[in-house]
Design an enzyme around this catalytic site. Sequence first.
Site, PDB file in Angstrom:
ATOM      1  N   VAL A   1       0.871  -1.174   0.000  1.00 14.41           N
ATOM      2  CA  VAL A   1       0.000   0.000   0.000  1.00 14.41           C
ATOM      3  C   VAL A   1       0.906   1.221   0.000  1.00 14.41           C
ATOM      4  O   VAL A   1       2.059   1.173   0.428  1.00 14.41           O
ATOM      5  CB  VAL A   1      -0.949   0.036   1.218  1.00 14.41           C
ATOM      6  CG1 VAL A   1      -1.982  -1.076   1.117  1.00 14.41           C
ATOM      7  CG2 VAL A   1      -0.180  -0.056   2.526  1.00 14.41           C
ATOM      8  N   SER A   2       0.377   2.348  -0.473  1.00 15.14           N
ATOM      9  CA  SER A   2       1.213   3.520  -0.706  1.00 15.14           C
ATOM     10  C   SER A   2       1.489   4.335   0.543  1.00 15.14           C
ATOM     11  O   SER A   2       2.461   5.078   0.606  1.00 15.14           O
ATOM     12  CB  SER A   2       0.556   4.424  -1.760  1.00 15.14           C
ATOM     13  OG  SER A   2       0.422   3.739  -2.986  1.00 15.14           O
ATOM     14  N   LYS A   3       0.623   4.239   1.559  1.00 13.90           N
ATOM     15  CA  LYS A   3       0.777   5.079   2.734  1.00 13.90           C
ATOM     16  C   LYS A   3       0.990   4.232   3.981  1.00 13.90           C
ATOM     17  O   LYS A   3       0.325   3.223   4.178  1.00 13.90           O
ATOM     18  CB  LYS A   3      -0.449   5.969   2.919  1.00 13.90           C
ATOM     19  CG  LYS A   3      -0.670   6.952   1.783  1.00 13.90           C
ATOM     20  CD  LYS A   3      -1.893   7.819   2.023  1.00 13.90           C
ATOM     21  CE  LYS A   3      -2.105   8.805   0.889  1.00 13.90           C
ATOM     22  NZ  LYS A   3      -3.311   9.643   1.108  1.00 13.90           N
TER      23      LYS A   3
END
Length: 209
Positions: free
Chosen positions: A8-10
Amino acid sequence: MLIGYMRVSKADGSQTVDLQRDALLAVGVEVGRLYEDLASGRHDARPGLAACLKALQPGNTLVVWKLDRLGRDLKHLVTTVDDLRTRGVGFRVLTGAGAQIDTTTANGRLFFGVFAAFAEFERELIAERTRAGLAAARARGRKGGRPRKMDRATLKAAQALLANTDETAQAIAKRFGIGTVTLYTYLNGDGSLKEAGARLMEAGEKGQQ
């Protein structure tokens, strides 16, 4: 043996890998063979991916939920999967764009071959646009000295290089004869437009109407 990779990006808790984990477990990946990263695909270090790639052995298959979970960009993705192929490791995508990719099957290998051909085609288009941008910049007197301001042709060519190559901002700025500070006034490090860049692009589009 199936080995799964999730990302996931965050890392602030606003995103989770739960959906990816459930999908990977559903196709037979064991819990102990799941690797994950909480990082953006483009710039952040990804120790989970590094460990995953190191753990893969000939005969294994790397499984991801979606194609964009693995690669930073199209070039990186194709290079990574081709490296897996040479190591005797399969690659499978479960859903989304690229779900037909399963290099353990004949049809999946065929689809990836077409996919890789499109990636090469895209690189050629980027190179062609870059050459056109350089020619346009030279035609406006940009060769052999810094321009007093960024123009739209230079901006578009620089944007394509930042977004789709590993070339540094400093090298790109030098290529176009502009300062790195000038480049960063209009573009972010990933090639996306800053406010000044968006205004310049918008002004150019209005001028063509």
